[in-house]
Structures are given as C-alpha cells and as structure tokens.
Design a protein around this motif. Structure first.
Motif, PDB file in Angstrom:
ATOM      1  N   LEU A 393     -24.360   4.077 -48.357  1.00 50.76           N
ATOM      2  CA  LEU A 393     -23.824   3.451 -47.243  1.00 50.76           C
ATOM      3  C   LEU A 393     -24.499   2.339 -46.888  1.00 50.76           C
ATOM      4  CD1 LEU A 393     -21.236   3.577 -45.951  1.00 50.76           C
ATOM      5  CD2 LEU A 393     -21.836   4.925 -44.139  1.00 50.76           C
ATOM      6  N   LEU A 394     -25.911   2.628 -47.038  1.00 50.15           N
ATOM      7  CA  LEU A 394     -26.468   1.535 -45.906  1.00 50.15           C
ATOM      8  C   LEU A 394     -26.529  -0.072 -47.151  1.00 50.15           C
ATOM      9  CD1 LEU A 394     -28.991   0.541 -44.321  1.00 50.15           C
ATOM     10  CD2 LEU A 394     -30.419   1.186 -45.807  1.00 50.15           C
ATOM     11  N   GLN A 395     -26.780   0.484 -48.511  1.00 47.90           N
ATOM     12  CA  GLN A 395     -26.611  -0.609 -49.499  1.00 47.90           C
ATOM     13  C   GLN A 395     -25.259  -1.614 -48.997  1.00 47.90           C
ATOM     14  OE1 GLN A 395     -29.727  -1.828 -49.363  1.00 47.90           O
ATOM     15  NE2 GLN A 395     -28.651  -2.735 -51.689  1.00 47.90           N
ATOM     16  N   PHE A 396     -23.908  -0.630 -48.774  1.00 44.17           N
ATOM     17  CA  PHE A 396     -22.748  -0.758 -49.076  1.00 44.17           C
ATOM     18  C   PHE A 396     -22.687  -2.469 -48.126  1.00 44.17           C
ATOM     19  CE2 PHE A 396     -18.641  -1.089 -47.146  1.00 44.17           C
ATOM     20  CZ  PHE A 396     -17.498  -1.701 -48.615  1.00 44.17           C
ATOM     21  N   PHE A 397     -22.746  -1.926 -46.403  1.00 40.07           N
ATOM     22  CA  PHE A 397     -22.786  -2.557 -45.418  1.00 40.07           C
ATOM     23  C   PHE A 397     -23.966  -4.029 -45.525  1.00 40.07           C
ATOM     24  CE2 PHE A 397     -22.154   1.049 -42.994  1.00 40.07           C
ATOM     25  CZ  PHE A 397     -20.657   1.186 -42.481  1.00 40.07           C
ATOM     26  N   ARG A 398     -24.820  -3.411 -46.113  1.00 40.27           N
ATOM     27  CA  ARG A 398     -25.775  -4.761 -45.950  1.00 40.27           C
ATOM     28  C   ARG A 398     -25.397  -5.984 -47.095  1.00 40.27           C
ATOM     29  NH1 ARG A 398     -32.381  -2.765 -46.356  1.00 40.27           N
ATOM     30  NH2 ARG A 398     -32.761  -3.444 -45.021  1.00 40.27           N
ATOM     31  N   THR A 399     -24.807  -5.715 -48.483  1.00 40.64           N
ATOM     32  CA  THR A 399     -24.431  -5.962 -49.112  1.00 40.64           C
ATOM     33  C   THR A 399     -22.925  -6.506 -48.646  1.00 40.64           C
ATOM     34  OG1 THR A 399     -23.520  -4.485 -50.780  1.00 40.64           O
ATOM     35  CG2 THR A 399     -25.507  -5.379 -51.433  1.00 40.64           C
ATOM     36  N   ALA A 400     -21.526  -5.627 -47.945  1.00 46.06           N
ATOM     37  CA  ALA A 400     -21.060  -6.546 -47.390  1.00 46.06           C
ATOM     38  C   ALA A 400     -21.192  -7.737 -46.659  1.00 46.06           C
ATOM     39  CB  ALA A 400     -20.693  -5.599 -46.433  1.00 46.06           C
ATOM     40  N   ALA A 401     -22.610  -7.689 -45.472  1.00 47.11           N
ATOM     41  CA  ALA A 401     -22.714  -8.745 -44.543  1.00 47.11           C
ATOM     42  C   ALA A 401     -23.289  -9.798 -45.192  1.00 47.11           C
ATOM     43  CB  ALA A 401     -23.672  -8.749 -43.239  1.00 47.11           C
ATOM     44  N   GLN A 402     -23.876 -10.427 -46.654  1.00 47.54           N
ATOM     45  CA  GLN A 402     -24.910 -10.931 -47.814  1.00 47.54           C
ATOM     46  C   GLN A 402     -23.355 -11.804 -48.740  1.00 47.54           C
ATOM     47  OE1 GLN A 402     -27.497  -8.821 -48.702  1.00 47.54           O
ATOM     48  NE2 GLN A 402     -28.893  -8.353 -46.592  1.00 47.54           N
ATOM     49  N   SER A 403     -22.617 -10.970 -48.173  1.00 52.79           N
ATOM     50  CA  SER A 403     -21.862 -11.511 -49.786  1.00 52.79           C
ATOM     51  C   SER A 403     -20.697 -12.277 -49.053  1.00 52.79           C
ATOM     52  CB  SER A 403     -20.669 -10.505 -50.172  1.00 52.79           C
ATOM     53  OG  SER A 403     -21.196  -9.588 -51.059  1.00 52.79           O
ATOM     54  N   VAL A 404     -20.739 -13.702 -50.364  1.00 54.09           N
ATOM     55  CA  VAL A 404     -19.855 -14.797 -49.984  1.00 54.09           C
ATOM     56  C   VAL A 404     -18.806 -14.932 -50.864  1.00 54.09           C
ATOM     57  CG1 VAL A 404     -20.516 -17.288 -50.518  1.00 54.09           C
ATOM     58  CG2 VAL A 404     -22.628 -16.313 -49.560  1.00 54.09           C
ATOM     59  N   GLN A 405     -18.703 -14.430 -51.647  1.00 55.51           N
ATOM     60  CA  GLN A 405     -17.857 -13.657 -52.463  1.00 55.51           C
ATOM     61  C   GLN A 405     -17.843 -12.700 -52.639  1.00 55.51           C
ATOM     62  OE1 GLN A 405     -18.328 -16.227 -56.047  1.00 55.51           O
ATOM     63  NE2 GLN A 405     -17.856 -18.059 -55.112  1.00 55.51           N
ATOM     64  N   LYS A 406     -16.009 -13.084 -52.615  1.00 58.78           N
ATOM     65  CA  LYS A 406     -15.254 -11.449 -53.453  1.00 58.78           C
ATOM     66  C   LYS A 406     -15.712 -10.018 -54.226  1.00 58.78           C
ATOM     67  CE  LYS A 406     -11.172  -8.661 -52.753  1.00 58.78           C
ATOM     68  NZ  LYS A 406      -9.466  -8.476 -53.137  1.00 58.78           N
TER      69      LYS A 406
END
Length: 583
Positions: A393-406
């Motif tokens: 879950l930690l990695q999910f939230f981190r990458t969600a905020a950092q993702s530019v594209q879907k």
C-alpha cells in the motif's frame, strides 16, 4: 459511491433532450372521427399487405414496411387507416435515417392537401417538422393540435417552440398547459420539467402536485434532483424528513448522493445523528464523504467509533474506511492508519483514498481554506507509518502521486503487487483477482493461474469471465474436457451473446469431434469485425471440419492479420498452406 466521481455532471435540460422528450414521448391521442362513414373496403390482399407491413414496421424495417403499406393502399385506396399508417411509418423512417428529408416532407405536404390529420398524425407531423427544422410546418402542427385536440402537451409544444426559436417565455401557453395537466401525473411531470425554463421554483410546486396523484419513486427522485438543483439549501432536510428508514432507503441514498454532487455538504452533516442511527454502511459512506470534504473532525470521530464497535463484512466497512484513512494520513495518525489500512479490501479502495484526497485538495483550493499535499506519504518516511501501511500500500500511494501518465509502469507494477497482496490475504474485488490472473498469464505461470482460477470461481461463482477462463484453460487437458465444457456452458448461460465465451464452447465441441455442435455456436464469433487470431483460427478449423472450405480460408487469412499472436499466426499459415495444397 461512484456518483461522487461525477461531481461536475449537472442535471441540465438541454434543448435536444427536451425536444425529444416532448415530441417523441407524447402519448398517442385518438381524435374523434364523429359519425363519418368508413369508406374503406378491406379485402384479403389489403389485409395481407397491411399485416405484413405492420410486422416490418414493429421490427424496425420502416423502408420495407412503407412499400407494403403502399401495396395495401392500392388494394383498398379509400382506407383512412392505411393512409394514416403510411404517414406514421414515414415519420419513423425519417427519424431513424431510413428516409430522406425531402421525401418525407413531400409525403406530409401532399397528405395535408388530401386528408384530415388526427391527434396521432399531428404528433407525427410535429416530430418530422421539428427534426427537419421546418418552423412553418412545426407551427402548423402545433396550432392544429391546440385548435382541435387541446392538451397540456400541445401547449407545451407551443411554449417550447417559442423558447427554442427566440428564447421567449410564452407564459400564456405554459399557464394553459398547467391547467390542462392538473389531473394527470405524467402531464404534470412533463409540465414541471418544461417550467424549469421559466420559473424553477414553480416547477417544484407542480412536481409536488404530481406526487399527490401518484407517489412514484421515479418522480420522487426527480423532485430530489430538481430541489437540489433549483431549491434552497434547507430542501435537503425537508426532503429527508419525508422519508422513513429502511422503507425509503433507496430514496435516502439517492438524496445524499445528489446532495454530495451539488456540494450541499453542510446540509448532509446536519443530518449526521439521523444517519448514524440507521447504522447503514451505504448511507454512512455518503456521510463520511461530506465529513471528510469539510474536515468535520467530530463526525469523522463518530464514524471511527462506529467502525470500532460494529462487526460488519469487510467489504462494506471499506466504503467508510477510505475517507477515514485519507484523513488519518493527513493528520499523521499512525494508530488509526494501521487499523484503517487493514480494513481496505482491494485496489479500488486504495484508488478511492488517493482520489478523495485529491478532491479535498481541490475543494480547499477553491474555498481558500486548508492546504495539503497530493502525496499522502511524506518525503522522510516514518518507519512506524511504513509498518502501519505495509509495503504494497505504501508503494501504491507513492507511485500514484509520482505518476504523470495513467499507464506509468511503476504505478502499474505497484497496482499488481497490491492486488496480489489483497488476493493472497483472501480479500480483493473481482478486479483484483482478474488483474492478478492476467499477470500470471503474462508471465506464463500456468499452474499458479489454474489454482488461482479455481479459488476465484469459489469466491465469485457467477463471474462468467472466471468460469470461461478456467474452462478454456482446461481444454488443454484431455482428461478435463467434461469439466471444461460445464464451466464454459455456465459462462455462456450468464452471457449468451459473448463471442469469446461462444468461441470457447464451439472449440470445446470441436475438440470432442462434435463438429455439428461446434458449428451451432460460431454464428456470433464469426460476426466479429476483427477477430483475434486465436478465434479466427478456431473458426477456420470448425468451418473446415464442416466442409465449408471458403469460410475456412477466409478466417485463416484473418488469423494471419493479427500480428499480436505469433503462435496462431504460424498455425494459421501452416493450415492455409495445407488447405491450398489439398487436391
């Protein structure tokens, strides 16, 4: 909960929708023909052509129906019923793109010279002239309707004609419509909708009159929508007071969803005690949304206590927990974070936590209130927070905020890992199981995929995707053909027109060498415009087994066009060479 994601979609009344609603939904009204003698002389031929034409008409083939109606009229040239039906059929043909505008206008112009139009024909004429943007003809049909068959709908047509042409409010026509509609629920509802263009508050009063005649749920829903769109803020509480729980749960939920959509959050929060008393997770989920968006810590704490003291199915608790977790992360409350993270049920919940955090930031920016961060995880990670959330879950939230594209590969990888975490924890929505199965398929983890499919079917016994996937996979194992056929048949029973499931069933029969049965199930897959190479290859072999070599060759060539499946491209190439070399 998904309605909140459509916050910007308003309940508008665009001109086109109103016009279609008014002109195409008007109920037929049979005009009185008086004591005029019936000049028709029906005979076997005219009856045959008329009935055949009517069958085609109700089947949607208006062009062919028109030809047969003409033949019926040739046999009975003085029949007013056949002449009327020719015009109504022409109107349907025009509206459905089966007749050109010039032709239909000519038909109606000629008919106006030789026959009287009853209420049904005037409605048909109005539909034709409206679609053709023939203002003169449209005004003629409306004035004729008012003069000969006065009704609420006719006056509403006149009102809307003025409004759509120059924006004017024909108050006289609207008042006449309201008087004539007074005894009809449906006419009052239609009048209320149209009155919003002139006086939205007046439209609410008209709709309440309709509810006194018939308290239909769809009308109650409409009243809620219009009240929240046009009424005063206290309308939320006023409407809520007319409902009883649990009898009116659906209406209460609809009201709360609308109130959230129209940003009537304080009015929902004012109902907090009433909603908490229901202990209904769906209603409390709507309350949680409002409380989170307004950062109402008192109500959020009540919801936290509710989760602590009530034992509910994990999946239902998650629709409240997503808001509380977002709030706990913003407040850096490690204790609550750990508990709430454990309540989440699948990736969709994690998506919602991130989404609602972003949404609250948007609300705050609009209102100039609190500030926040799209990244729910601080840059300097607290080990306690890492333990509370867990690595997936930690990695999910981190990458969600950092993702530019879907489709950012880092976030997609994190999504798969989180789906796997939930599935292996005996949780997860169907979408989580499907995502993990796709990943196992991509990695060619055949045995693990089969094991997971059996678990998926046990958990989701009526999911046709899982049934077909396991059934089709088992076709590779000759000893499991019977089980495969049963699973695929269950999938087809749930979705009888799904070309992929029908292909599986056809291929099952082919492998059993029951080629006739296989052929029965290929009709829908064969209609796919660009079938996948695998399906095209199946179809080719089934047609070949049934001695239809032309179709077999055609589908082998289609299989060659799918370069995404090299395995079946090679199979199709070999089969095509063998087919062409056959004597």
């Amino acid at each position: 909960m998904t309605e909140r994601k459509l916050l910007k979609r308003l309940i508008a009344l665009p001109s086109l929708i109103l016009a279609l609603m008014l002109f195409s939904c008007a109920a037929p009204q049979n005009g009185k023909l008086g004591s005029l003698p019936d000049p028709s002389r029906p005979n076997l031929a005219s009856i045959y052509f008329y009935m055949s034409a009517s069958y085609l008409h109700y089947s949607g083939d208006f062009a062919s129906a028109g030809q047969l109606y003409q033949k019926a009229l040739e046999q009975d040239p003085h029949s007013p019923q056949i002449a009327k039906q020719i015009l109504i059929n022409a109107a349907y043909a025009f509206v459905n793109g089966q007749m050109g505008q010039e032709e239909v206008l000519a038909i109606f112009a000629e008919a106006r010279q030789r026959q009287s139009f009853d209420a049904d024909l005037l409605n048909a004429a109005n539909t034709v002239y409206s679609k053709a943007k023939d203002s003169e003809g449209q005004l003629w049909s409306i004035n004729e309707s008012i003069a000969r068959y006065p009704s609420a709908r006719a006056y509403l047509q006149k009102f809307y004609f003025s409004y759509s042409n120059d924006g004017s409010i024909n108050r006289e026509a609207l008042n006449s419509a309201q008087k004539l509609a007074s005894g009809s629920h449906d006419d009052l509802v239609l009048t209320a909708r149209m009155t919003t263009l002139a006086d939205p508050l007046e439209s609410l009063a008209i709709l309440k009159k309709a509810l006194k005649l018939d308290k239909r749920s769809d009308t109650q829903r409409l009243l809620a929508e219009m009240s929240l769109q046009f009424g005063k803020p206290e309308e939320v509480g006023n409407l809520f007071s007319t409902y009883s729980y649990p009898e009116d749960k659906a209406l209460i939920l609809h009201l709360l969803q609308l109130a959230n959509k129209f940003d009537r959050l304080p009015q929902i929060l004012a109902l907090a005690d009433n909603l908490m008393a229901t202990e209904d997770q769906a209603l409390l989920g709507e309350l949680a949304f409002a409380a989170y968006m307004k950062a109402d810590r008192q109500i959020l704490n009540k919801l936290w206590q509710y989760l602590q003291t009530h034992s509910n199915p994990p999946e239902s608790n998650s629709q409240i927990a997503v808001f509380l977790l977002a709030d706990a992360l913003n407040e850096n409350d490690i204790k609550k974070t750990k508990t709430l993270a454990g309540i989440l049920y699948g990736v969709q919940d994690a998506d919602d936590v991130f989404l609602y955090n972003a949404l609250r930031l948007g609300f705050a920016a609009r209102d100039g209130s609190e500030k926040g961060d799209l990244n729910l995880i601080p840059q300097e990670l607290n080990p306690e927070l890492e333990e509370a959330l867990g690595q997936p879950l930690l990695q999910f939230f981190r990458t969600a905020a950092q993702s530019v594209q879907k489709d950012d590969p880092r976030h997609q990888s994190a999504r798969i890992a989180l789906s796997e975490f939930y599935v292996l924890s005996d949780k997860g929505y169907a979408s989580d199981w499907s995502a993990l199965l796709s990943e196992y398929h991509r990695q060619n983890r055949v045995d693990e995929k089969l094991v997971l499919l059996r678990k998926a079917i046990s958990r989701f016994p009526d999911n046709p995707l899982f049934l077909n996937d396991l059934g089709y996979s088992l076709l590779d194992y000759p000893d499991s053909l019977a089980e495969a056929g049963q699973l695929i048949s269950r999938a087809v029973a749930l979705e009888p027109d799904n070309p992929y499931y029908l292909d599986s069933l056809a291929w099952y029969h082919y492998l059993r060498q029951d080629y006739a049965s296989a052929l029965i199930h290929v009709a829908i897959p064969a209609q796919m415009e660009n079938p996948p190479g695998e399906i095209a290859y199946h179809l080719a072999l089934i047609y070949k087994a049934n001695h239809d070599l032309a179709k077999a060759e055609s589908f082998l060539k289609k299989a060659l066009e799918d370069d995404s499946s090299p395995e079946y491209t090679q199979k199709a190439k070999a089969a095509l060479e063998q087919l062409n070399s056959a004597p």
